[in-house]
Design an enzyme around this catalytic site. Structure first.
Site, PDB file in Angstrom:
ATOM      1  N   ARG A   1      37.142 -40.046  84.605  1.00  0.00           N
ATOM      2  CA  ARG A   1      36.298 -40.145  85.810  1.00  0.00           C
ATOM      3  C   ARG A   1      35.030 -40.907  85.548  1.00  0.00           C
ATOM      4  NH1 ARG A   1      36.471 -33.811  87.601  1.00  0.00           N
ATOM      5  NH2 ARG A   1      38.689 -33.618  87.216  1.00  0.00           N
TER       6      ARG A   1
ATOM      7  N   GLU B   1      40.409 -31.844  77.116  1.00  0.00           N
ATOM      8  CA  GLU B   1      40.844 -32.788  78.163  1.00  0.00           C
ATOM      9  C   GLU B   1      39.647 -33.625  78.602  1.00  0.00           C
ATOM     10  OE1 GLU B   1      42.705 -30.952  81.642  1.00  0.00           O
ATOM     11  OE2 GLU B   1      41.953 -32.599  82.892  1.00  0.00           O
TER      12      GLU B   1
ATOM     13  N   THR C   1      42.745 -36.239  84.762  1.00  0.00           N
ATOM     14  CA  THR C   1      42.566 -37.078  85.954  1.00  0.00           C
ATOM     15  C   THR C   1      43.412 -38.349  85.842  1.00  0.00           C
ATOM     16  OG1 THR C   1      40.259 -36.291  85.900  1.00  0.00           O
ATOM     17  CG2 THR C   1      40.820 -37.784  87.657  1.00  0.00           C
TER      18      THR C   1
ATOM     19  N   LYS D   1      50.121 -28.080  85.483  1.00  0.00           N
ATOM     20  CA  LYS D   1      48.749 -27.691  85.827  1.00  0.00           C
ATOM     21  C   LYS D   1      48.793 -27.147  87.249  1.00  0.00           C
ATOM     22  CE  LYS D   1      44.300 -29.977  86.711  1.00  0.00           C
ATOM     23  NZ  LYS D   1      43.167 -30.544  85.962  1.00  0.00           N
TER      24      LYS D   1
END
Ligand code: 3PG
Length: 204
Positions: A41, A37, A65, A125
């Site tokens: 960011r 993943e 994110t 998640k």
């Protein structure tokens, strides 16, 4: 594809220098963790996804994110094979569904889990896993909502990962411990491969 069943641990990576993306992904795959993943960011995150998708065929690279429909669009165009979000809004879930990619929407409370389950989403998640209640909270959710399975992420460490993986409603765990910033910066991909192989030995 069921993301939760591909590997016991999903490395959550923050890539500051796109030149590190491919060697980093190769080290994780070599260590036995093919599901990666890349968090959106950093300015080069989408480029990192693109490069890993193009140059590391054994990796299953996704974007993390993911917060907005625009993120979904950008991540999909970059070649993400799955999407992960820290939390959920109706617009975001609609966009993730529209992408056609597997995705893990984020939830941290029974109500959030129920809203997503109502839409038929049973793989989520759990974030931020430890601050939100950790193992005790996940065990409590398994009683009334046993059909929903999670990838808990946030605060999980190599010493605690196996306790999460032992839970009936946990499919895999995520974390940043596999890719320490100093190891990436110094190009110590051997250390990352070793951390990955230790994590890959964990079993559900
Ligand atoms: C995430 O983005 O999923 C988490 O920030 C990862 O958390 P960790 O650094 O505690 O593993």
């Amino acid at each position: 594809m069921t993301i939760l069943d591909l590997a016991p641990v999903v490395p959550v990576v923050v890539i500051e220098d796109v030149g590190t993306a491919v060697p980093l992904a190769r080290a994780l795959v070599a260590g036995g963790l093919p599901v990666i993943e890349v968090t959106l960011r950093t300015p080069c995150a989408l480029d990192a996804v693109r490069r890993i998708a193009a140059e590391v065929p054994d990796a299953v690279v996704g974007a993390g994110t993911v917060r907005t429909p625009a993120d979904v669009e950008a991540a999909t165009r970059a070649g993400s094979q799955f999407l992960v979000s820290p939390g959920c809004t109706p617009n975001l879930v609609n966009a993730m569904e529209g992408s056609g990619l597997p995705f893990l929407p984020g939830a941290a409370t029974a109500s959030e889990v129920m809203v997503l389950a109502e839409r038929g989403l049973n793989e989520l998640k759990f974030f931020p896993a430890v601050p939100a209640g950790g193992i005790a909270y996940l065990k409590a959710l398994a009683g009334p909502i046993p059909e929903v399975r999670f990838c808990p992420t946030g605060g999980i460490r190599p010493e605690t990962a196996h306790e999460f993986l032992a839970l009936s409603n946990v499919g895999c765990v995520g974390g940043t411990w596999l890719t320490p910033a100093d190891a990436i910066a110094s190009g110590d991909f051997g250390r990352i491969e070793k951390l990955a192989s230790e994590a890959a030995a964990l079993r559900h």
